[in-house]
Motif scaffolding. Structure first.
Motif, PDB file in Angstrom:
ATOM      1  N   GLY A 141      44.135  36.845  38.235  1.00  0.00           N
ATOM      2  CA  GLY A 141      43.024  37.702  38.973  1.00  0.00           C
ATOM      3  C   GLY A 141      42.753  36.643  40.050  1.00  0.00           C
ATOM      4  O   GLY A 141      41.922  37.164  41.095  1.00  0.00           O
ATOM      5  N   LYS A 142      43.275  35.589  40.459  1.00  0.00           N
ATOM      6  CA  LYS A 142      42.899  34.419  41.336  1.00  0.00           C
ATOM      7  C   LYS A 142      43.314  35.132  42.936  1.00  0.00           C
ATOM      8  O   LYS A 142      42.205  35.027  43.546  1.00  0.00           O
ATOM      9  N   SER A 143      44.316  35.439  43.081  1.00  0.00           N
ATOM     10  CA  SER A 143      44.626  35.860  44.166  1.00  0.00           C
ATOM     11  C   SER A 143      43.789  37.149  44.776  1.00  0.00           C
ATOM     12  O   SER A 143      43.598  37.196  45.947  1.00  0.00           O
ATOM     13  N   THR A 144      43.813  38.064  44.050  1.00  0.00           N
ATOM     14  CA  THR A 144      42.997  39.323  44.025  1.00  0.00           C
ATOM     15  C   THR A 144      41.622  39.158  44.681  1.00  0.00           C
ATOM     16  O   THR A 144      41.234  39.384  45.373  1.00  0.00           O
ATOM     17  N   LEU A 145      40.849  38.108  43.750  1.00  0.00           N
ATOM     18  CA  LEU A 145      39.705  37.734  44.174  1.00  0.00           C
ATOM     19  C   LEU A 145      39.613  36.963  45.736  1.00  0.00           C
ATOM     20  O   LEU A 145      38.642  37.558  46.545  1.00  0.00           O
ATOM     21  N   LEU A 146      40.484  36.315  45.778  1.00  0.00           N
ATOM     22  CA  LEU A 146      40.350  35.641  47.164  1.00  0.00           C
ATOM     23  C   LEU A 146      40.728  36.764  48.269  1.00  0.00           C
ATOM     24  O   LEU A 146      39.973  36.714  49.157  1.00  0.00           O
ATOM     25  N   LYS A 147      41.563  37.629  47.978  1.00  0.00           N
ATOM     26  CA  LYS A 147      41.894  38.873  49.009  1.00  0.00           C
ATOM     27  C   LYS A 147      40.643  39.625  49.296  1.00  0.00           C
ATOM     28  O   LYS A 147      40.179  40.129  50.388  1.00  0.00           O
ATOM     29  N   LEU A 177      39.152  32.120  35.417  1.00  0.00           N
ATOM     30  CA  LEU A 177      39.391  33.389  35.088  1.00  0.00           C
ATOM     31  C   LEU A 177      40.476  33.470  34.137  1.00  0.00           C
ATOM     32  O   LEU A 177      41.428  32.848  33.839  1.00  0.00           O
ATOM     33  N   ASN A 178      40.252  34.505  33.292  1.00  0.00           N
ATOM     34  CA  ASN A 178      41.330  34.888  32.499  1.00  0.00           C
ATOM     35  C   ASN A 178      41.270  36.586  32.168  1.00  0.00           C
ATOM     36  O   ASN A 178      40.104  37.228  32.173  1.00  0.00           O
ATOM     37  N   ARG A 183      38.448  38.476  34.252  1.00  0.00           N
ATOM     38  CA  ARG A 183      37.304  37.956  33.784  1.00  0.00           C
ATOM     39  C   ARG A 183      36.819  36.709  34.050  1.00  0.00           C
ATOM     40  O   ARG A 183      37.698  35.769  33.895  1.00  0.00           O
ATOM     41  N   ILE A 184      35.612  36.136  34.466  1.00  0.00           N
ATOM     42  CA  ILE A 184      35.270  34.921  34.636  1.00  0.00           C
ATOM     43  C   ILE A 184      35.031  34.350  33.061  1.00  0.00           C
ATOM     44  O   ILE A 184      34.145  35.029  32.312  1.00  0.00           O
ATOM     45  N   VAL A 185      35.623  33.418  32.604  1.00  0.00           N
ATOM     46  CA  VAL A 185      35.438  33.108  31.191  1.00  0.00           C
ATOM     47  C   VAL A 185      34.615  31.407  31.205  1.00  0.00           C
ATOM     48  O   VAL A 185      34.037  31.215  30.056  1.00  0.00           O
TER      49      VAL A 185
END
Lengths: 227, 301
Positions: free
Chosen positions: A42-48, A212-213, A216-218
């Motif tokens: 979900g890294k790229s989604t979060l940045l977008k 992220l996993n 979710r932030i782990v």
């Protein structure tokens, strides 16, 4: 005070795929944050979401205290000028020369030709590409292309630099060069958010790490490591 | 938008047009073909309508007056008939003129000349040739004329009624077919044009995304493409004009042989400036609007 605040941000795509689930965190001005996790975390989604290329399904994102959902569509380009973006695939404009690619970020803001002529060579000097100004993207190497992308991302002095897997396509030497430049940019006061799954980079930085996993932030460590 | 930004977007449009040579060449070729199809449809339509109009102009009602009706009276009747709304023209032909023309036409036919000698007098009648503004009006005009001047003349309309009706149907059919074909050609050309521009933008779709990421507003992304479309249209229209000139002058001798009344080359030469302006305007409008529609769709996604 935090520059970026994510408040229970959830992103569900039309096929019911949950890319992010109730993400909450704060990023302060001038911070260097590494966003790590496996592919699809979900890294790229979060940045977008942060640079408003996508909207959250639920939750809110605040930039400088303002809910970005309240920004009308036509004003989003102006909001995006708070950011510089660097991607794994460089995203350079193929029909423009190195000089023109970097100048484009200033042109869209209506800067004068004199200012462009003065500032572009300076930034190209900093990233070590001053002698290749007239080349086209297909005439330079991946490492060089990423340095150009970095120069374009910061030439307009954004408040935040977003780097999404910037070293993914680079050899170790070029990777070191890009990370060194990112640190330098951060030292000059720009907030840097780096998304990567390269453990060696994260462990070397000794900066804040958000893990992220599966959306979710782990883990969120102020001076963390990859594992 | 600031003037400097407007100038930059124009510059960028010119740059894209110049640098993407292959794409530009293909787009301009297809657009030229589309414009050429419109031009050829128009010129063919002109030819067909000229032929049809000529046929139509040859149809008339001949009012043949009894030999005891004085010339003055016939000329008075001519004036009255000219006042009828549906009548386009009335031509007076005296019996002497008809006789002289007949003699001239058949001077080599001994049999006909002999017959005339036997009759010993001019057998022809003074006539008024009435042309209607529309083939459909002949029936009404004839009814009126026969009723009003029934003791003074007889008309040839009833004798030729069948032929006129068939001719009328044929003219209507040809006109409708040529108009329909012209409209279809124009629609095909516009769709061809739209699709070509859309395909050329498809090749650049990733660049639009990058431009937006760098902070360009939608208008700043749109304008270079619109200017590029303008340049495609302008270049295509010049190519089309050249192609049309070549077509017109190359086919003119053959057309003249088959259809002497159709003077396409003369028409083209006489109206060259108007035709050039129409083709340029059409090319520029088609190129610009197609680009605008296509880019808008991409940016909406």
């Amino acid at each position: 005070m935090s520059l970026i605040t994510l408040d229970k941000v959830t992103k569900i795509y039309p096929d019911e795929f949950v890319a992010l689930e109730e993400i909450s965190c704060r990023i302060r001005e001038g911070e260097f944050v590494s966003l790590v996790g496996a592919s699809g975390a979900g890294k790229s989604t979060l940045l977008k979401m942060i640079y408003a290329n996508e909207r959250p399904t639920y939750g809110a994102i605040y930039f400088g205290g303002r809910d970005i959902a309240s920004i009308p569509e036509r004003l989003l380009p102006f909001y995006r000028r708070n950011f510089g973006t660097v991607f794994q695939d460089f995203k350079l404009l193929p029909k423009k020369t190195v000089f023109e690619n970097v100048a484009y970020a200033l042109e869209v803001q209506g800067k004068s030709n004199a200012q462009i002529r003065e500032e572009v060579p300076k930034i190209l000097e900093i990233v070590g590409m001053a002698d290749q100004m007239d080349k086209y993207p297909d005439q330079i190497s991946g490492g060089e292309a990423q340095r150009i992308a970095l120069a374009r991302a910061v030439i307009h002095r954004p408040r935040v630099l977003i780097a999404d897997e910037p070293t993914g396509n680079l050899d170790p030497v070029s990777t070191d060069e890009i990370i060194r430049l990112l640190l330098k940019i951060n030292e000059l006061g720009t907030t840097v958010i780096l998304a990567t799954h390269d453990q060696s980079i994260v462990d070397r930085l000794h900066k804040r790490v958000i893990v992220l996993n599966q959306g979710r932030i782990v883990r969120d460590d102020s001076q963390g490591r990859y594992n | 938008m600031k003037t400097i930004k407007l100038f930059r977007t124009f510059n960028e449009g010119v740059q894209n047009f110049r640098r993407d040579k292959w794409l530009t060449a293909v787009t301009v070729m297809v657009m030229s073909l589309a414009l050429y199809l419109i031009g050829v449809s128009f010129l063919s339509g002109f030819g067909i309508l000229t032929v049809v109009n000529n046929i139509e102009n040859r149809i008339n009602i001949s009012m043949n007056f009894d030999s005891d009706i004085a010339e003055n009276e016939i000329l008075e009747i001519k004036k009255e008939v000219e006042k009828i709304q549906e009548v386009q023209s009335v031509i007076y032909i005296s019996r002497e003129d008809i006789f002289n023309n007949f003699n001239e036409q058949y001077k080599d036919s001994r049999e006909i000349m002999k017959t005339l000698e036997v009759i010993e007098e001019n057998p022809f009648l003074t006539s008024l040739l009435v042309t209607a503004d529309n083939v459909e009006h002949y029936e009404n005009i004839n009814t009126y004329l026969t009723k009003t001047y029934k003791n003074k003349m007889y008309s040839n309309y009833d004798k030729n009624k069948g032929t006129i009706g068939e001719l009328h149907n044929f003219i209507v059919f040809i006109r409708n077919v040529s108009l329909g074909l012209g409209a279809i050609m124009i629609i095909i050309s516009i769709l061809l044009n739209l699709n070509t521009i859309r395909m050329s933008l498809y090749a650049n779709r990733k660049e639009f995304e990058i431009m937006r990421l760098v902070g360009a507003s939608n208008l700043y992304v749109k304008l270079p493409t619109v200017f590029e479309g303008f340049l495609y249209g302008l270049t295509s229209s010049f190519l089309t004009i050249v192609a049309l000139i070549i077509t017109v002058y190359a086919t003119d001798p053959f057309i003249k042989k088959m259809l002497p009344d159709v003077k396409i080359a003369e028409f083209y030469t006489k109206h060259i400036i108007e035709i050039c302006l129409i083709v340029i305007a059409l090319g520029v409008v088609l190129g610009t609007i197609s680009s605008y529609i296509a880019i808008r769709r991409y940016l909406e996604k």
